[in-house]
Design a protein around this motif. Structure first.
Motif, short mmCIF file in Angstrom:
data_model
loop_
_atom_site.label_atom_id
_atom_site.label_comp_id
_atom_site.label_asym_id
_atom_site.label_seq_id
_atom_site.Cartn_x
_atom_site.Cartn_y
_atom_site.Cartn_z
N PHE A 103 8.42 3.09 -3.80
CA PHE A 103 7.51 3.37 -2.69
C PHE A 103 6.29 4.16 -3.19
O PHE A 103 5.14 3.86 -2.83
N SER A 107 2.41 2.96 -3.08
CA SER A 107 1.49 3.65 -2.18
C SER A 107 0.60 4.69 -2.86
O SER A 107 -0.50 4.97 -2.39
N GLU A 108 1.09 5.28 -3.97
CA GLU A 108 0.34 6.37 -4.60
C GLU A 108 -0.10 6.05 -6.03
O GLU A 108 -0.89 6.78 -6.60
N THR A 136 4.66 12.65 0.53
CA THR A 136 4.98 11.22 0.38
C THR A 136 6.42 10.95 0.78
O THR A 136 6.73 9.91 1.36
N GLN A 139 6.64 10.62 4.44
CA GLN A 139 6.18 9.29 4.86
C GLN A 139 7.26 8.24 4.61
O GLN A 139 7.48 7.35 5.43
N TYR A 140 7.94 8.35 3.47
CA TYR A 140 9.00 7.39 3.14
C TYR A 140 10.14 7.46 4.15
O TYR A 140 10.70 6.44 4.53
N VAL A 150 6.78 -1.50 4.13
CA VAL A 150 6.02 -0.81 3.09
C VAL A 150 4.67 -1.49 2.89
O VAL A 150 3.64 -0.83 2.72
N ASP A 151 4.67 -2.82 2.92
CA ASP A 151 3.43 -3.57 2.75
C ASP A 151 2.43 -3.21 3.85
O ASP A 151 1.24 -2.98 3.59
N TYR A 153 2.36 -0.44 5.54
CA TYR A 153 1.93 0.94 5.32
C TYR A 153 0.88 1.02 4.21
O TYR A 153 -0.14 1.70 4.35
N VAL A 154 1.13 0.31 3.11
CA VAL A 154 0.21 0.35 1.97
C VAL A 154 -1.15 -0.25 2.35
O VAL A 154 -2.20 0.21 1.88
N GLU A 155 -1.13 -1.25 3.22
CA GLU A 155 -2.38 -1.87 3.67
C GLU A 155 -3.08 -1.03 4.74
O GLU A 155 -4.07 -1.46 5.33
N ARG A 156 -2.57 0.16 4.98
CA ARG A 156 -3.15 1.10 5.94
C ARG A 156 -3.15 0.55 7.36
O ARG A 156 -4.08 0.81 8.15
#
Length: 408
Positions: A103, A107-108, A136, A139-140, A150-151, A153-156
């Motif tokens: 994760f 994301s980071e 982080t 958030q997880y 997760v996808d 979240y990563v794509e905001r």
């Protein structure tokens, strides 16, 4: 091949001839499939049991062809599998939700993730980095490790889109139960499914799952959920030595859900900001998270079992969240959602088992402490304290911990 969606492809498995199957599939897919160059992915293989039986012929007649098979609730389908399994010709791989390290990497970035997997005993973590990892982790605990969530979240994507993905997973998983057993059995499955999410880390009592059903029905439902890996059973072990499973008690167990983010969804905590998640459901989420990390950090070819220890007595009840073994040693693992907290149960375990080492996961700094046990024994023991975000590194760091001589 999506064998649930592409029903017309099932007839390819009528004959146990993988060479012919590959030729016909090449025609249908309009691409020549070459052993050694292509990967044949048989998705939703539970929809075509003959495809499972055909795996042995792929291994024997087309050994250069790479074949992967996957299926939802596959273990449910295998209960009624009428064909012989290709023993010795397939290798199982156990896929878990994204771990915290994965994760962080998604994301980071790699630098922060690399810090986790290269941390060693004696290393320090700068306060700013510690704060970033702590944020982080929160958030997880909200997002979890389901890839689509997760996808998003990563794509905001907005938080509601992450929640929509989680809800979809929970809902479709329960809809899948309709394929198995009678309507009454499906009802017990749904009850057990939700019960585990709402009672993570608590000892399971059948009457609590479904008071109006017999214990044998509830146990059957929990076993099916465990076989499908939508829940994970954590069995009590007396923990006097290794292997821990030799002293496991099937009658005493706790349960974990499949993903920490989905726990929030089932419990109705989905829209609570990440900063508040730990305060609302802190103990359960921390224990769920650590259990996920212990499983995901094990060998990918092994279905990693989890154990805990408890002692029930009138005046001296005690429970250790997890017990692991490394280098021939048995180590109690205590999970704390906050910075402090007493280690009473850990001390009772160490005293009873004549052990000298333990692990604590908490919201604090890493390090090894020599502590004096309370009570009559009053001997010194070592406690490896690790921040919660290092839970995925426990097995590796426990090996380092046990390889060094005792400090006292």
């Amino acid at each position: 091949m999506d064998l649930e969606r592409e029903h017309h492809l099932h007839s390819l498995f009528d004959e146990p001839d993988p060479v012919k199957l590959l030729q016909e599939l090449s025609l249908l897919k309009r691409e020549r499939l070459v052993p050694g160059s292509h990967l044949l992915f048989l998705d939703e293989i539970q929809a075509c049991p003959r495809a499972l039986a055909a795996l042995r012929y792929f291994a024997e007649l087309l050994p250069d062809l790479h074949v992967v098979a996957a299926g939802s609730l596959l273990d449910f389908a295998l209960r009624d599998f009428a064909h012989s399994m290709p023993v010795g010709r397939i290798e199982y791989g156990f896929l878990y939700p994204l771990s915290f390290e994965e994760f962080v990497r998604a994301s980071e970035g790699d630098a922060l993730a690399d810090l986790l997997c290269t941390f060693h005993l004696g290393d320090t973590i700068a306060e700013a980095v510690d704060r970033r990892l702590g944020e982080t982790l929160r958030q997880y605990l909200l997002v979890g490790g389901m890839p689509a969530a997760v996808d998003a979240y990563v794509e905001r994507a907005p938080l509601v889109d992450v929640q929509r993905v989680q809800y979809s997973v929970v809902a479709t998983m329960q809809d899948d139960f309709s394929k198995y057993g009678t309507r009454g059995q499906q009802d017990v499955l749904r009850r057990a499914y939700r019960y585990v999410a709402q009672n993570v880390g608590r000892k399971v009592k059948y009457v609590g799952v479904y008071p109006d059903r017999r214990a044998v029905e509830v146990r059957a439902a929990l076993d099916l959920l465990a076989r499908s890996r939508t829940v994970h059973l954590v069995h009590h072990s007396s923990s006097n030595g290794i292997p821990l499973g030799a002293e496991a008690n099937d009658k005493h167990f706790k349960a974990l859900f499949m993903d920490v983010g989905l726990v929030n969804q089932v419990c109705g905590l989905g829209l609570i900001p990440a900063i508040d998640v730990m305060t609302v459901h802190e103990g359960a989420l921390a224990e769920q998270f650590v259990g996920q990390e212990l499983m995901a950090s094990g060998p990918p070819f092994q279905d990693v079992p989890l154990f805990y220890w408890h002692r029930e007595a009138r005046s001296t009840n005690a429970e250790v969240d997890y017990v692991v073994s490394e280098g021939g040693e048995v180590l109690p693992v205590e999970v704390k959602a906050t910075h402090g907290g007493a280690l009473r149960s850990v001390f009772q375990f160490l005293d009873e088992k004549k052990r000298a080492r333990a692990i604590r996961l908490y919201q604090g700094k890493p390090g090894v402490e020599v502590l004096r046990m309370p009570g009559r024994s009053s001997r010194s023991v070592e406690v490896l304290s690790l921040p919660l975000y290092l839970a995925g590194q426990v097995r590796r760091l426990a090996a380092e911990f046990c390889a060094r001589p005792l400090l006292q």
